[in-house]
Design a protein around this motif. Structure first.
Motif, mmCIF file in Angstrom:
data_model
loop_
_atom_site.group_PDB
_atom_site.id
_atom_site.type_symbol
_atom_site.label_atom_id
_atom_site.label_comp_id
_atom_site.label_asym_id
_atom_site.label_seq_id
_atom_site.Cartn_x
_atom_site.Cartn_y
_atom_site.Cartn_z
ATOM 1 N N SER A 1 6.705 5.563 13.494
ATOM 2 C CA SER A 1 5.308 5.068 12.432
ATOM 3 C C SER A 1 3.940 5.906 12.942
ATOM 4 C CB SER A 1 5.198 3.910 12.638
ATOM 5 O OG SER A 1 6.875 3.289 11.036
ATOM 6 N N LEU B 1 1.103 -0.965 -0.306
ATOM 7 C CA LEU B 1 0.128 0.194 0.296
ATOM 8 C C LEU B 1 0.827 0.933 -0.146
ATOM 9 C CD1 LEU B 1 -2.598 -1.157 2.598
ATOM 10 C CD2 LEU B 1 -2.584 -1.763 0.577
ATOM 11 N N LYS B 2 1.059 1.494 -1.046
ATOM 12 C CA LYS B 2 1.710 3.473 -0.915
ATOM 13 C C LYS B 2 0.992 4.236 -0.785
ATOM 14 C CE LYS B 2 4.977 5.771 -3.948
ATOM 15 N NZ LYS B 2 6.494 5.827 -3.066
ATOM 16 N N PHE B 3 1.132 5.450 -0.100
ATOM 17 C CA PHE B 3 0.541 6.644 0.358
ATOM 18 C C PHE B 3 1.523 7.543 0.199
ATOM 19 C CE2 PHE B 3 -1.946 3.092 2.950
ATOM 20 C CZ PHE B 3 -3.245 4.118 3.091
ATOM 21 N N THR C 1 2.696 -1.056 4.197
ATOM 22 C CA THR C 1 3.126 0.326 3.245
ATOM 23 C C THR C 1 4.492 1.041 3.475
ATOM 24 O OG1 THR C 1 1.873 2.335 3.955
ATOM 25 C CG2 THR C 1 2.814 1.126 6.389
ATOM 26 N N ASN C 2 4.032 2.433 2.128
ATOM 27 C CA ASN C 2 4.769 3.163 1.724
ATOM 28 C C ASN C 2 5.145 4.210 2.331
ATOM 29 O OD1 ASN C 2 6.679 4.959 -0.046
ATOM 30 N ND2 ASN C 2 8.041 3.302 0.223
ATOM 31 N N VAL D 1 1.832 -3.630 8.237
ATOM 32 C CA VAL D 1 1.373 -3.146 9.187
ATOM 33 C C VAL D 1 0.901 -3.674 9.802
ATOM 34 C CG1 VAL D 1 -1.309 -2.110 8.674
ATOM 35 C CG2 VAL D 1 0.398 -2.074 7.184
ATOM 36 N N THR E 1 0.965 7.121 11.865
ATOM 37 C CA THR E 1 -0.649 6.956 11.280
ATOM 38 C C THR E 1 -1.031 8.144 12.301
ATOM 39 O OG1 THR E 1 0.066 5.291 13.445
ATOM 40 C CG2 THR E 1 0.433 4.624 10.663
ATOM 41 N N THR F 1 9.116 2.100 4.892
ATOM 42 C CA THR F 1 8.031 1.151 4.234
ATOM 43 C C THR F 1 8.945 -0.068 5.624
ATOM 44 O OG1 THR F 1 9.349 1.733 1.908
ATOM 45 C CG2 THR F 1 8.574 -0.848 2.775
#
Length: 149
Positions: free
Chosen positions: A102, A5-7, A67-68, A89, A106, A86
């Protein structure tokens, strides 16, 4: 099966050390797994803008995800200046204290989302009305931005 999942977060830093939403791009690398239903910035007035993202997940439940997260600053193109993270999760949601950076990142959007629990995820991913005032308070008080690279 593990999915990435890339954000990407693109921030524009102004002299007063605040930022604003200028652009939001949501791209699915595997459309058979996830597709974005909504991905937009809405400007209610000059001072109130918010982000809404809804990602439909077709292969439920999700037991593993990576995730990134990139934090970029615009200066002759977009350049990373602080974080490029990266990681998995599910271990993060098991013990948030092991991942302080992180956890901070988040914490910026968990109050406005539905994915603040442990794996497996049995639902679509939603970030609803994440406003600029909320993020400005988190960033400028806790994490000062550099004015120059």
């Amino acid at each position: 099966m593990t999915y990435l999942l890339k954000f990407g977060v693109i921030l524009t830093t102004i002299i007063e050390c605040r930022f604003e939403f200028t652009n939001l791009k949501c791209t699915s690398l595997d459309k058979s797994f996830l597709e974005f239903q909504h991905c937009y910035i809405k400007a209610v007035n000059r001072s109130y803008k918010y982000i809404t993202i809804r990602a439909n997940v077709f292969d439920l439940p999700v037991y593993e995800a990576i995730t990134n997260f990139d934090l970029l600053k615009r200066n002759n193109g977009y350049l990373p200046f602080l974080y490029n993270i990266t990681g998995p999760v599910c271990p993060f949601f098991e013990n948030k204290k092991r991942f302080p950076v992180s956890s901070f990142i988040t914490g910026l959007f968990l109050e406005h989302s539905n994915f603040n629990h442990r794996c497996p995820f049995n639902h679509d991913f939603i970030v609803d009305k994440l406003d600029i005032g909320f993020l400005n308070g988190k960033f400028t008080k806790l994490l000062p931005f550099p004015e120059e690279l």
